[in-house]
Design an enzyme around this catalytic site. Sequence first.
Site, PDB file in Angstrom:
ATOM      1  N   ARG A 181      69.698  44.670  77.771  1.00 42.12           N
ATOM      2  CA  ARG A 181      69.642  43.405  77.053  1.00 42.12           C
ATOM      3  C   ARG A 181      68.545  43.459  75.990  1.00 42.12           C
ATOM      4  O   ARG A 181      67.632  44.279  76.054  1.00 42.12           O
ATOM      5  CB  ARG A 181      69.389  42.264  78.024  1.00 42.12           C
TER       6      ARG A 181
ATOM      7  N   GLU B 181      78.364  31.603  79.324  1.00 49.80           N
ATOM      8  CA  GLU B 181      78.420  30.416  80.164  1.00 49.80           C
ATOM      9  C   GLU B 181      78.003  29.242  79.279  1.00 49.80           C
ATOM     10  O   GLU B 181      76.941  29.298  78.653  1.00 49.80           O
ATOM     11  CB  GLU B 181      77.451  30.563  81.348  1.00 49.80           C
TER      12      GLU B 181
ATOM     13  N   LYS C 194      68.506  31.160  78.084  1.00 52.94           N
ATOM     14  CA  LYS C 194      68.945  29.783  77.830  1.00 52.94           C
ATOM     15  C   LYS C 194      68.179  28.783  78.687  1.00 52.94           C
ATOM     16  O   LYS C 194      67.863  27.688  78.246  1.00 52.94           O
ATOM     17  CB  LYS C 194      70.448  29.657  78.115  1.00 52.94           C
TER      18      LYS C 194
HETATM   19  P1  ATP Z   1      70.705  33.567  79.665  1.00 52.15           P
HETATM   20  O1  ATP Z   1      69.855  34.179  80.718  1.00 52.15           O
HETATM   21  O2  ATP Z   1      70.027  33.382  78.361  1.00 52.15           O
HETATM   22  O3  ATP Z   1      71.419  32.338  80.126  1.00 52.15           O
HETATM   23  P2  ATP Z   1      73.036  34.932  80.266  1.00 52.15           P
HETATM   24  O4  ATP Z   1      73.216  36.386  80.381  1.00 52.15           O
HETATM   25  O5  ATP Z   1      73.017  34.138  81.517  1.00 52.15           O
HETATM   26  O6  ATP Z   1      71.787  34.659  79.386  1.00 52.15           O
HETATM   27  P3  ATP Z   1      75.620  34.315  79.357  1.00 52.15           P
HETATM   28  O7  ATP Z   1      76.096  33.084  78.710  1.00 52.15           O
HETATM   29  O8  ATP Z   1      76.093  34.589  80.726  1.00 52.15           O
HETATM   30  O9  ATP Z   1      74.061  34.269  79.313  1.00 52.15           O
HETATM   31  O10 ATP Z   1      75.830  35.568  78.418  1.00 52.15           O
HETATM   32  C1  ATP Z   1      76.992  35.881  77.693  1.00 52.15           C
HETATM   33  C2  ATP Z   1      76.933  37.338  77.337  1.00 52.15           C
HETATM   34  O11 ATP Z   1      75.789  37.617  76.549  1.00 52.15           O
HETATM   35  C3  ATP Z   1      76.824  38.188  78.579  1.00 52.15           C
HETATM   36  O12 ATP Z   1      77.744  39.250  78.471  1.00 52.15           O
HETATM   37  C4  ATP Z   1      75.402  38.668  78.577  1.00 52.15           C
HETATM   38  O13 ATP Z   1      75.313  39.914  79.168  1.00 52.15           O
HETATM   39  C5  ATP Z   1      75.060  38.686  77.096  1.00 52.15           C
HETATM   40  N1  ATP Z   1      73.615  38.496  76.896  1.00 52.15           N
HETATM   41  C6  ATP Z   1      72.873  37.457  77.325  1.00 52.15           C
HETATM   42  N2  ATP Z   1      71.578  37.636  77.004  1.00 52.15           N
HETATM   43  C7  ATP Z   1      71.494  38.828  76.357  1.00 52.15           C
HETATM   44  C8  ATP Z   1      70.423  39.597  75.781  1.00 52.15           C
HETATM   45  N3  ATP Z   1      69.164  39.169  75.804  1.00 52.15           N
HETATM   46  N4  ATP Z   1      70.733  40.778  75.208  1.00 52.15           N
HETATM   47  C9  ATP Z   1      71.993  41.209  75.163  1.00 52.15           C
HETATM   48  N5  ATP Z   1      73.037  40.558  75.689  1.00 52.15           N
HETATM   49  C10 ATP Z   1      72.804  39.369  76.290  1.00 52.15           C
HETATM   50 MG    MG Z   2      73.799  33.169  82.866  1.00 48.34          MG
END
Ligand code: ATP
Ligand code: MG
Length: 557
Positions: free
Chosen positions: A259, A35, A269
């Site tokens: 994760r 995102e 983020k």
């Molecule tokens: P955040 O909570 O930091 O915003 P998110 O999962 O909302 O993380 P996205 O931009 O939706 O962020 O993530 C893109 C991809 O990265 C998704 O497939 C997510 O599962 C993966 N991802 C995000 N954070 C992690 C993590 N800590 N470990 C492994 N994969 C991750």
């Molecule tokens: Mg997210």
Amino acid sequence: MTDSTAPKSFIHEIVEEHNRTGRFGGRVHTRFPPEPNGYLHIGHAKSICLNFGLAQHYGGLTNLRFDDTNPTKEEQEYIDAIKEDVRWLGFDWHAELYASDYFGQLYEWAVELIRKGLAYVDDLSPDEIRAYRGSLTEPGRNSPHRGRSISENLDLFERMKAGEFDEESRVLRARIDMASPIINLRDPVMYRILKASHPRTGDAWCIYPTYDWAHGQSDSIEGITHSICTLEFENHRPLYEWFIQSLGIHAPQQIEFARLNLSHTVVSKRKLLRLVNEGHVSGWDDPRMPTLSGLRRRGVRPEALRAFAERIGVAKANSTIDVALLEHTLREDLEDSAPRAMAVLRPLKVILDNFPEDKVEWFDVDFYRHAENREELRRVPLTREIYIEQDDFMENPPPKYFRLAPGQEVRLMNACLAACTGVEKDAAGVVTAVHCTYDPASLGGQAPDGRRVKGTIHWVSAPHAVPAEVRLYNPLFAVENPEEAPEGEDFIANLNPQSLEVVTALLEPALAQVRPGDRYQFVRSGYFFADPQDSAPGKPVFNRIVGLRDSWAKQQK
Ligand code: ATP
Ligand code: MG
């Protein structure tokens, strides 16, 4: 040695099973779906390495898909930064795609579900929807609007799209089962009204799909075979599959993995955005940040992050990785590639009283540990006045202190032996200079009589020393789990006030010509990176990538 043909993880096993049964005709097509609401962090690196690595391993493809369904938080700056970071990590995508490109198709599919009696417009407020949803122990209740006719739903949904209604006054919901033990199947919301302009679609839409409605269908449209996500989405999988089945479209396999959580760090983020917005760091690329841009600015190489992802592997259960393992991996990556040099971070003057005043003694010293040719040698000058680390001298040393002290002899690395004869102090009693006698017979490093000297310290010649700003980074959070904050506070309370220390170091003259982006091992200290933005010709600025002390290796013993 591990058998390189054996599956590397449970996800590889799933893919190989699909390849055996022919479920996807042998295709492997993954996607990385960020995102664009912030910069990528080291958790994303794990996901990127997994998605791209899996496709590479099986000769498949990976899409970069921006999951841009939430217009209020997303920005072009983030899209550009994400692309730069993925490329820097060493991956190239098959196609750059946007969930917002599918808004038209998603709308048509929503209409199709309404026609099938599988979706309806609900007038309950967000709070009421929550209250009607029930809990893990109680079933939900049907909304009074659940029984609307198909034609009424089609009419209301079209008017939602046309902008006739206010935000939060209506939503489109899937019509599944308010009593399902799986809460995500209790008539989840598919569309909400948001009168917000979208970075890509502008004002074309005022209804926006939810993650659950957009994600699986986007995967399906792109022909994704394996949709890999983190464990939180495990209980969304039944809904992912329900939408796909109800529409009768290509069905990818959703697979969940744990994760990455890292000690002394936050990987979210939203939280990293707070650090930036509240000024706790200098920006997304502050070298203390666990973002890819921060790690890059610090001097970490992409190879090291790929090795780290490989090393931690993928598992089905959440855990926290010790940041010491990351640091260990960074050291391993730099050990062979970084040339060595002497830099004194906190200088203390030493005068070699018996060294002739105008003399300069030059030594050819190995930049690496095993120089193979002349280019790998550097010239190091020794003069009467030199600098050593303040730490390497003690006026009243404890037992087993083998560095410099009155009456004690040390080896000046690569040069000679020197013994301390006395000190100079200022009015406050602070040592301002140390006097030594050097042994001319030991030039080159060894005493001819074979006498043993236990301590070896680094130094730089005072008249040749090159001053440089050096930024010493320590963990941004002082505690192992920053989320565990004192009562009434949040993770911000755990920030480490000593996370950055800036010193003016003195470098040996071979480093005067350092180029921005060069990496060195400063012997006995750590690995350092000439900051590409702040270094100027003849005025290098160094970031500490990682210190030499390896707490990970120690723990393993
Ligand atoms: P955040 O909570 O930091 O915003 P998110 O999962 O909302 O993380 P996205 O931009 O939706 O962020 O993530 C893109 C991809 O990265 C998704 O497939 C997510 O599962 C993966 N991802 C995000 N954070 C992690 C993590 N800590 N470990 C492994 N994969 C991750
Ligand atoms: Mg997210």
